[in-house]
Design a protein around this motif. Structure first.
Motif, mmCIF file in Angstrom:
data_model
loop_
_atom_site.group_PDB
_atom_site.id
_atom_site.type_symbol
_atom_site.label_atom_id
_atom_site.label_comp_id
_atom_site.label_asym_id
_atom_site.label_seq_id
_atom_site.Cartn_x
_atom_site.Cartn_y
_atom_site.Cartn_z
ATOM 1 N N LEU A 162 -56.266 -11.538 71.419
ATOM 2 C CA LEU A 162 -56.403 -10.060 71.374
ATOM 3 C C LEU A 162 -57.792 -10.072 72.192
ATOM 4 N N THR A 163 -57.757 -9.592 73.382
ATOM 5 C CA THR A 163 -58.942 -9.324 74.208
ATOM 6 C C THR A 163 -59.578 -7.953 74.002
ATOM 7 N N LYS A 164 -59.073 -6.878 73.418
ATOM 8 C CA LYS A 164 -59.423 -5.957 73.307
ATOM 9 C C LYS A 164 -60.958 -5.715 72.490
ATOM 10 N N PRO A 165 -61.778 -5.121 73.087
ATOM 11 C CA PRO A 165 -63.171 -4.864 72.418
ATOM 12 C C PRO A 165 -63.048 -3.944 71.302
ATOM 13 N N LEU A 166 -64.079 -4.144 70.491
ATOM 14 C CA LEU A 166 -64.310 -3.480 69.207
ATOM 15 C C LEU A 166 -64.270 -1.887 69.581
ATOM 16 N N ASP A 167 -63.852 -1.064 68.954
ATOM 17 C CA ASP A 167 -64.022 0.398 69.091
ATOM 18 C C ASP A 167 -65.057 0.902 68.231
ATOM 19 N N ALA A 168 -65.089 0.679 67.198
ATOM 20 C CA ALA A 168 -65.976 1.242 66.249
ATOM 21 C C ALA A 168 -65.996 0.552 64.732
ATOM 22 N N GLN A 169 -67.083 0.664 63.914
ATOM 23 C CA GLN A 169 -67.337 0.230 62.759
ATOM 24 C C GLN A 169 -67.656 1.375 61.903
ATOM 25 N N ILE A 170 -66.718 1.379 60.876
ATOM 26 C CA ILE A 170 -66.668 2.624 59.886
ATOM 27 C C ILE A 170 -67.129 2.171 58.687
ATOM 28 N N TYR A 171 -67.736 3.336 57.763
ATOM 29 C CA TYR A 171 -68.474 2.917 56.539
ATOM 30 C C TYR A 171 -69.482 1.918 56.468
ATOM 31 N N TYR A 172 -70.211 1.923 57.651
ATOM 32 C CA TYR A 172 -71.210 0.874 57.729
ATOM 33 C C TYR A 172 -72.414 0.767 56.952
ATOM 34 N N ALA A 173 -72.497 1.797 56.238
ATOM 35 C CA ALA A 173 -73.712 2.235 55.323
ATOM 36 C C ALA A 173 -73.259 1.362 54.155
ATOM 37 N N ASN A 174 -71.866 1.098 53.680
ATOM 38 C CA ASN A 174 -71.484 0.377 52.606
ATOM 39 C C ASN A 174 -71.228 -1.263 52.971
ATOM 40 N N LYS A 175 -71.847 -1.525 53.923
ATOM 41 C CA LYS A 175 -71.599 -3.097 54.349
ATOM 42 C C LYS A 175 -72.183 -3.965 53.197
ATOM 43 N N ALA A 176 -71.355 -5.304 53.107
ATOM 44 C CA ALA A 176 -71.803 -6.109 52.027
ATOM 45 C C ALA A 176 -73.268 -6.403 52.473
ATOM 46 N N PRO A 177 -74.029 -6.444 51.437
ATOM 47 C CA PRO A 177 -75.723 -6.749 51.495
ATOM 48 C C PRO A 177 -75.738 -8.136 51.888
ATOM 49 N N TRP A 178 -74.823 -9.146 51.640
ATOM 50 C CA TRP A 178 -75.156 -10.464 52.263
ATOM 51 C C TRP A 178 -74.712 -10.442 53.863
ATOM 52 N N TYR A 179 -74.148 -9.586 54.369
ATOM 53 C CA TYR A 179 -73.400 -9.679 55.772
ATOM 54 C C TYR A 179 -74.657 -9.212 56.555
ATOM 55 N N HIS A 180 -74.904 -10.172 57.620
ATOM 56 C CA HIS A 180 -75.982 -9.757 58.434
ATOM 57 C C HIS A 180 -75.681 -10.108 59.758
ATOM 58 N N PRO A 181 -75.131 -9.453 60.804
ATOM 59 C CA PRO A 181 -74.556 -9.826 61.923
ATOM 60 C C PRO A 181 -75.506 -10.422 62.947
ATOM 61 N N ASP A 182 -76.639 -10.247 62.712
ATOM 62 C CA ASP A 182 -77.551 -10.638 63.710
ATOM 63 C C ASP A 182 -78.646 -11.890 63.095
ATOM 64 N N ASP A 183 -78.037 -12.505 62.207
ATOM 65 C CA ASP A 183 -78.698 -13.746 61.431
ATOM 66 C C ASP A 183 -78.807 -14.657 62.178
ATOM 67 N N THR A 184 -79.649 -15.732 61.762
ATOM 68 C CA THR A 184 -80.199 -16.789 62.714
ATOM 69 C C THR A 184 -79.381 -18.231 61.786
ATOM 70 N N SER A 185 -78.642 -18.155 60.896
ATOM 71 C CA SER A 185 -78.189 -19.295 60.410
ATOM 72 C C SER A 185 -77.353 -20.149 61.245
ATOM 73 N N PRO A 186 -77.299 -21.593 60.978
ATOM 74 C CA PRO A 186 -76.714 -22.341 61.898
ATOM 75 C C PRO A 186 -75.526 -22.001 62.275
ATOM 76 N N ARG A 187 -74.765 -22.057 63.372
ATOM 77 C CA ARG A 187 -73.281 -22.078 63.603
ATOM 78 C C ARG A 187 -72.761 -23.311 64.171
ATOM 79 N N PHE A 188 -71.610 -23.803 63.734
ATOM 80 C CA PHE A 188 -70.819 -24.807 63.751
ATOM 81 C C PHE A 188 -69.587 -24.513 64.648
#
Length: 136
Positions: free
Chosen positions: A101-127
């Motif tokens: 699927l190459t379609k881009p993301l259109d929206a994120q909803i209920y973002y205020a309820n996002k999981a407190p441990w989810y940080h899309p811009d974190d700097t954790s190592p990526r493998f």
């Protein structure tokens, strides 16, 4: 055309055409239903969705009034959700696609309820190597 399946491969589907709106939902129901930080779903027209379930594993759960979540009763993979009534729009779990699927993301909803441990811009190592997805 797209195709997809559940984790065990017992339920497969094809989709004529391209999915519509692609949304990440961060509500707590979607977190629980998918066991992750958010739901990734695309709207599809039911008429373009062709399901093959020879073992009759498809199950549904009414998670809130008139919201039915469909999943494989053998492996538990969430496949899509629906609400009754026209137009017949399904919300396909895009992680079940076997095609790209190459379609881009259109929206994120209920973002205020996002999981407190989810940080899309974190700097954790990526493998990107070392894991075979078939072994996970």
């Amino acid at each position: 055309m797209h195709s997809g399946s559940c984790l065990c491969g017992s339920i497969t589907y094809t989709l004529d055409g391209e999915p519509g709106t692609l949304t990440f939902c961060h509500c707590t129901r979607c977190q629980k239903a998918n066991g992750t930080a958010f739901l990734a779903a695309a709207e599809i027209d039911r008429a373009t969705f062709h399901l093959d379930d020879p073992s009759n594993y498809l199950k549904a759960f009414e998670s809130s009034p008139n919201v039915f979540r469909h999943f494989c009763g053998n492996c538990g993979s969430p496949l899509f959700s629906r609400r009754p009534g026209p137009p017949e729009i399904l919300r396909l779990r895009v992680g079940t696609l076997d095609t790209t699927l190459t379609k881009p993301l259109d929206a994120q909803i209920y973002y205020a309820n996002k999981a407190p441990w989810y940080h899309p811009d974190d700097t954790s190592p990526r493998f990107f190597q070392g894991f075979d997805s078939e072994q996970i």
